[in-house]
Design an enzyme around this catalytic site. Structure first.
Site, PDB file in Angstrom:
ATOM      1  CD  GLU A   7      36.908  39.553  47.179  1.00  0.00           C
ATOM      2  OE1 GLU A   7      37.636  40.095  46.339  1.00  0.00           O
ATOM      3  OE2 GLU A   7      37.042  38.363  47.542  1.00  0.00           O
ATOM      4  CD  GLU A  61      31.212  36.542  41.147  1.00  0.00           C
ATOM      5  OE1 GLU A  61      30.415  36.798  40.219  1.00  0.00           O
ATOM      6  OE2 GLU A  61      32.106  37.329  41.515  1.00  0.00           O
ATOM      7  CE  LYS A 120      29.276  53.200  26.432  1.00  0.00           C
ATOM      8  NZ  LYS A 120      28.351  52.567  25.462  1.00  0.00           N
ATOM      9  CG  ASP A 172      42.558  47.940  36.484  1.00  0.00           C
ATOM     10  OD1 ASP A 172      41.458  47.644  37.002  1.00  0.00           O
ATOM     11  OD2 ASP A 172      42.738  47.968  35.255  1.00  0.00           O
ATOM     12  CG  ASP A 230      31.682  46.411  35.021  1.00  0.00           C
ATOM     13  OD1 ASP A 230      32.158  47.454  34.503  1.00  0.00           O
ATOM     14  OD2 ASP A 230      31.034  45.572  34.377  1.00  0.00           O
ATOM     15  CB  THR A 285      42.174  40.048  43.055  1.00  0.00           C
ATOM     16  OG1 THR A 285      42.542  40.938  41.990  1.00  0.00           O
ATOM     17  CG2 THR A 285      41.747  40.864  44.271  1.00  0.00           C
ATOM     18  CD  GLU A 286      41.518  35.027  41.319  1.00  0.00           C
ATOM     19  OE1 GLU A 286      41.245  33.967  41.884  1.00  0.00           O
ATOM     20  OE2 GLU A 286      40.996  36.133  41.637  1.00  0.00           O
ATOM     21  CE1 TYR A 287      39.677  40.348  35.307  1.00  0.00           C
ATOM     22  CE2 TYR A 287      38.362  40.118  37.294  1.00  0.00           C
ATOM     23  CZ  TYR A 287      38.493  40.006  35.927  1.00  0.00           C
ATOM     24  OH  TYR A 287      37.431  39.547  35.181  1.00  0.00           O
ATOM     25  CD  GLU A 288      46.385  43.572  43.963  1.00  0.00           C
ATOM     26  OE1 GLU A 288      47.204  44.274  44.581  1.00  0.00           O
ATOM     27  OE2 GLU A 288      45.430  42.982  44.512  1.00  0.00           O
TER      28      GLU A 288
END
Length: 214
Positions: free
Chosen positions: A44, A69, A122, A154, A118, A191-194
């Protein structure tokens, strides 16, 4: 969201070298020495606090997982999960994911996971997106033939860009979901964000793509 700096994180990551691989460039084409087996390796890129990669490793003991990471103050949270409940098929790398060729040889990796990267919205920053063509070449250089990328986000704009990028690169689209949590997809590890985004009712996009032998 501002990242809280943890000045002690680097020392802790070095202390637990049984979980956080030190000098990973020494194991290029030798990852079986780290895991003590020849099972498939899934990585990952941008593993964050490690909820996804830890959940995958726990659910699939016959696959080896590596969470990558670069931010030590973030990956130390993933380390805490492993310290609390060690898994022999999970290792961490505190390195920059753009340097994957330094750590993996062609065929070392069977699958790449990209989760909530991320979006770099732009236009002038599109080359920084982890699904841009230069990154797709990077993954190809370490994956087995017919290796796969599994991608979740997302961000609709990033997903649309990524589908186009995958297609233009010649990847085979094996699975596409425009609303993962309202689909029949099974055994999804979040994931945490999910968890945060889906709890707000935001749509989660997911796809699986495969490289084709040339």
């Amino acid at each position: 969201m501002r990242l809280r700096h943890k000045p002690w994180a680097k020392d802790k990551l070095r202390e637990y070298s049984e979980y956080v691989v030190q000098n990973p460039e020494n194991f290029k084409n030798k990852w079986s020495e780290i895991f003590q087996n020849n099972r498939p390796i899934h990585i990952e890129v941008g593993t964050g606090k490690g909820q996804f990669i830890y959940g995958m490793a726990k659910a699939n003991p016959d696959i080896n997982y590596i969470g990558i990471e670069m931010q030590d103050s973030v990956i130390v949270s993933a380390l805490d999960k492993i310290i609390e409940e060690p898994l022999s098929n999970l290792k961490l790398l505190n390195v920059d994911g753009s340097n994957l060729r330094d750590f993996f040889a062609k065929g070392d990796v069977d699958r790449v996971y990209l989760n909530f990267s991320d979006p770099w919205p732009k236009k002038r920053h599109e080359k920084r997106r982890l699904t841009y063509k230069t990154f797709l070449k990077l993954y190809e250089d370490i994956l087995v033939n017919n290796g796969e990328i599994h991608f979740k986000t997302d961000n609709q704009g990033l997903f649309e860009f990524s589908l186009m990028s995958f297609s233009e690169y010649g990847l085979l689209l094996k699975f596409v979901s425009l609303d993962l949590h309202n689909s029949d997809f099974e055994n999804n590890i979040m994931t945490e964000y999910e968890e945060k985004f889906s709890s707000r009712g935001q749509r989660i996009y997911r796809c699986e793509v495969q490289y084709q032998n040339k």
